[in-house]
Design a protein around this motif. Sequence first.
Motif, PDB file in Angstrom:
ATOM      1  N   ALA A  49       0.843  -1.206   0.000  1.00 25.10           N
ATOM      2  CA  ALA A  49       0.000   0.000   0.000  1.00 25.10           C
ATOM      3  C   ALA A  49       0.872   1.247   0.000  1.00 25.10           C
ATOM      4  O   ALA A  49       0.597   2.207  -0.734  1.00 25.10           O
ATOM      5  CB  ALA A  49      -0.948  -0.016   1.197  1.00 25.10           C
ATOM      6  N   GLY A  50       1.941   1.227   0.787  1.00 23.02           N
ATOM      7  CA  GLY A  50       2.848   2.366   0.810  1.00 23.02           C
ATOM      8  C   GLY A  50       3.582   2.549  -0.501  1.00 23.02           C
ATOM      9  O   GLY A  50       3.705   3.663  -1.016  1.00 23.02           O
ATOM     10  N   MET A  51       4.068   1.454  -1.062  1.00 26.73           N
ATOM     11  CA  MET A  51       4.830   1.510  -2.313  1.00 26.73           C
ATOM     12  C   MET A  51       3.982   2.031  -3.470  1.00 26.73           C
ATOM     13  O   MET A  51       4.452   2.821  -4.290  1.00 26.73           O
ATOM     14  CB  MET A  51       5.362   0.121  -2.649  1.00 26.73           C
ATOM     15  CG  MET A  51       6.261   0.083  -3.870  1.00 26.73           C
ATOM     16  SD  MET A  51       6.852  -1.584  -4.192  1.00 26.73           S
ATOM     17  CE  MET A  51       5.808  -2.007  -5.573  1.00 26.73           C
ATOM     18  N   LEU A  52       2.708   1.613  -3.534  1.00 27.16           N
ATOM     19  CA  LEU A  52       1.849   1.998  -4.648  1.00 27.16           C
ATOM     20  C   LEU A  52       0.998   3.233  -4.353  1.00 27.16           C
ATOM     21  O   LEU A  52       0.287   3.715  -5.222  1.00 27.16           O
ATOM     22  CB  LEU A  52       0.930   0.832  -5.052  1.00 27.16           C
ATOM     23  CG  LEU A  52       1.530  -0.170  -6.021  1.00 27.16           C
ATOM     24  CD1 LEU A  52       2.645  -0.979  -5.406  1.00 27.16           C
ATOM     25  CD2 LEU A  52       0.461  -1.093  -6.535  1.00 27.16           C
ATOM     26  N   GLY A  53       1.039   3.739  -3.124  1.00 23.32           N
ATOM     27  CA  GLY A  53       0.233   4.897  -2.763  1.00 23.32           C
ATOM     28  C   GLY A  53      -1.245   4.570  -2.620  1.00 23.32           C
ATOM     29  O   GLY A  53      -2.101   5.402  -2.907  1.00 23.32           O
ATOM     30  N   LEU A  54      -1.553   3.373  -2.151  1.00 23.00           N
ATOM     31  CA  LEU A  54      -2.944   2.969  -1.956  1.00 23.00           C
ATOM     32  C   LEU A  54      -3.473   3.608  -0.677  1.00 23.00           C
ATOM     33  O   LEU A  54      -2.902   3.427   0.399  1.00 23.00           O
ATOM     34  CB  LEU A  54      -3.050   1.441  -1.859  1.00 23.00           C
ATOM     35  CG  LEU A  54      -2.404   0.654  -3.002  1.00 23.00           C
ATOM     36  CD1 LEU A  54      -2.544  -0.842  -2.751  1.00 23.00           C
ATOM     37  CD2 LEU A  54      -2.996   1.056  -4.338  1.00 23.00           C
ATOM     38  N   THR A  55      -4.553   4.348  -0.781  1.00 22.78           N
ATOM     39  CA  THR A  55      -5.061   5.088   0.373  1.00 22.78           C
ATOM     40  C   THR A  55      -6.226   4.401   1.077  1.00 22.78           C
ATOM     41  O   THR A  55      -6.557   4.756   2.197  1.00 22.78           O
ATOM     42  CB  THR A  55      -5.501   6.497  -0.058  1.00 22.78           C
ATOM     43  OG1 THR A  55      -6.517   6.372  -1.062  1.00 22.78           O
ATOM     44  CG2 THR A  55      -4.324   7.291  -0.603  1.00 22.78           C
ATOM     45  N   GLY A  56      -6.844   3.422   0.441  1.00 16.65           N
ATOM     46  CA  GLY A  56      -8.004   2.768   1.042  1.00 16.65           C
ATOM     47  C   GLY A  56      -7.794   1.285   1.308  1.00 16.65           C
ATOM     48  O   GLY A  56      -8.759   0.559   1.506  1.00 16.65           O
ATOM     49  N   THR A  57      -6.555   0.839   1.277  1.00 17.43           N
ATOM     50  CA  THR A  57      -6.248  -0.573   1.485  1.00 17.43           C
ATOM     51  C   THR A  57      -5.587  -0.745   2.837  1.00 17.43           C
ATOM     52  O   THR A  57      -4.658  -0.011   3.171  1.00 17.43           O
ATOM     53  CB  THR A  57      -5.327  -1.091   0.362  1.00 17.43           C
ATOM     54  OG1 THR A  57      -6.019  -0.942  -0.879  1.00 17.43           O
ATOM     55  CG2 THR A  57      -4.951  -2.540   0.563  1.00 17.43           C
ATOM     56  N   GLN A  58      -6.073  -1.719   3.598  1.00 18.61           N
ATOM     57  CA  GLN A  58      -5.502  -1.976   4.914  1.00 18.61           C
ATOM     58  C   GLN A  58      -5.554  -3.461   5.245  1.00 18.61           C
ATOM     59  O   GLN A  58      -6.421  -4.180   4.745  1.00 18.61           O
ATOM     60  CB  GLN A  58      -6.217  -1.155   5.977  1.00 18.61           C
ATOM     61  CG  GLN A  58      -7.712  -1.348   6.031  1.00 18.61           C
ATOM     62  CD  GLN A  58      -8.364  -0.378   6.980  1.00 18.61           C
ATOM     63  OE1 GLN A  58      -8.111  -0.424   8.165  1.00 18.61           O
ATOM     64  NE2 GLN A  58      -9.204   0.491   6.461  1.00 18.61           N
ATOM     65  N   PRO A  59      -4.617  -3.913   6.070  1.00 18.51           N
ATOM     66  CA  PRO A  59      -4.571  -5.321   6.445  1.00 18.51           C
ATOM     67  C   PRO A  59      -5.850  -5.741   7.170  1.00 18.51           C
ATOM     68  O   PRO A  59      -6.563  -4.909   7.745  1.00 18.51           O
ATOM     69  CB  PRO A  59      -3.371  -5.418   7.387  1.00 18.51           C
ATOM     70  CG  PRO A  59      -2.593  -4.169   7.190  1.00 18.51           C
ATOM     71  CD  PRO A  59      -3.565  -3.132   6.715  1.00 18.51           C
ATOM     72  N   PRO A  60      -6.105  -7.044   7.177  1.00 18.88           N
ATOM     73  CA  PRO A  60      -7.292  -7.534   7.879  1.00 18.88           C
ATOM     74  C   PRO A  60      -7.123  -7.398   9.398  1.00 18.88           C
ATOM     75  O   PRO A  60      -6.005  -7.348   9.903  1.00 18.88           O
ATOM     76  CB  PRO A  60      -7.351  -9.008   7.478  1.00 18.88           C
ATOM     77  CG  PRO A  60      -5.928  -9.368   7.173  1.00 18.88           C
ATOM     78  CD  PRO A  60      -5.325  -8.129   6.571  1.00 18.88           C
ATOM     79  N   ASP A  61      -8.247  -7.330  10.117  1.00 19.63           N
ATOM     80  CA  ASP A  61      -8.185  -7.275  11.581  1.00 19.63           C
ATOM     81  C   ASP A  61      -7.547  -8.540  12.152  1.00 19.63           C
ATOM     82  O   ASP A  61      -6.782  -8.479  13.103  1.00 19.63           O
ATOM     83  CB  ASP A  61      -9.592  -7.091  12.174  1.00 19.63           C
ATOM     84  CG  ASP A  61     -10.157  -5.707  11.905  1.00 19.63           C
ATOM     85  OD1 ASP A  61      -9.357  -4.754  11.707  1.00 19.63           O
ATOM     86  OD2 ASP A  61     -11.398  -5.565  11.894  1.00 19.63           O
ATOM     87  N   ASP A  62      -7.864  -9.689  11.562  1.00 23.54           N
ATOM     88  CA  ASP A  62      -7.268 -10.965  11.962  1.00 23.54           C
ATOM     89  C   ASP A  62      -6.064 -11.201  11.062  1.00 23.54           C
ATOM     90  O   ASP A  62      -6.219 -11.427   9.864  1.00 23.54           O
ATOM     91  CB  ASP A  62      -8.286 -12.096  11.810  1.00 23.54           C
ATOM     92  CG  ASP A  62      -7.738 -13.457  12.199  1.00 23.54           C
ATOM     93  OD1 ASP A  62      -6.490 -13.627  12.279  1.00 23.54           O
ATOM     94  OD2 ASP A  62      -8.552 -14.372  12.406  1.00 23.54           O
ATOM     95  N   PRO A  63      -4.839 -11.158  11.594  1.00 24.94           N
ATOM     96  CA  PRO A  63      -3.639 -11.265  10.764  1.00 24.94           C
ATOM     97  C   PRO A  63      -3.540 -12.552   9.944  1.00 24.94           C
ATOM     98  O   PRO A  63      -2.797 -12.608   8.967  1.00 24.94           O
ATOM     99  CB  PRO A  63      -2.484 -11.193  11.761  1.00 24.94           C
ATOM    100  CG  PRO A  63      -3.059 -10.793  13.056  1.00 24.94           C
ATOM    101  CD  PRO A  63      -4.532 -10.989  13.010  1.00 24.94           C
ATOM    102  N   GLY A  64      -4.287 -13.577  10.292  1.00 25.58           N
ATOM    103  CA  GLY A  64      -4.238 -14.827   9.559  1.00 25.58           C
ATOM    104  C   GLY A  64      -5.233 -14.923   8.421  1.00 25.58           C
ATOM    105  O   GLY A  64      -5.271 -15.925   7.708  1.00 25.58           O
TER     106      GLY A  64
END
Length: 190
Positions: A49-64
């Motif tokens: 997300a940082g590399m591509l400049g994604l502003t609305g993408t985030q990891p899931p609440d459950d890391p698995g």
Amino acid sequence: MRGPKVFCGALPDAETQQQLRQMLSASHDGVADDLWDAEGGPALVTRMAGMLGLTGTQPPDDPGEWGDTLTTARDVVTVYRYIANRLAAPDRDLVLSALTEAPRTATDGFDQYFGIPDGLPHTPWAIKQGWGTSGDAAVMNSTGLVGPSQRYVAVLLASAPASAYGMLPQAVTAAAGALAGLLGAAGAGQ
């Protein structure tokens, strides 16, 4: 199966390339699980997300649960533009060849030709499909590069109550079919 190392400046080895093709074309969750673990799980989402400049993408609440990663249509468009225009040619060719060779039946037996493939049957495509349930929600996504020379990005993201899971493929296919006129009009104006 060992975890694949991908896109580190050179094409991965032949075994990893085959695993990536399976993951991308046939939606092989086992390969995706291995890649998720090998690349740091949620850190992979944050890094990309940082590399591509994604502003609305985030990891899931459950890391698995990589399948619960949140994204937006705008961010999916950004990812496809990166693949098409900025990814090194050998890497781009690996990804796009996998996406153009997606079989009707995914590794888990699901018919992944909903959305773009069935809705735009006479249009060239390179697709990545997604489906599943999480809690009380069902999700069905059809995304890809479509049209002559895979020129346009199409993103159809759908969610509904889990009880509507069986109806989502037809709804996403109908939405994709509605794009046919737009693609024809866009092609005619060139």
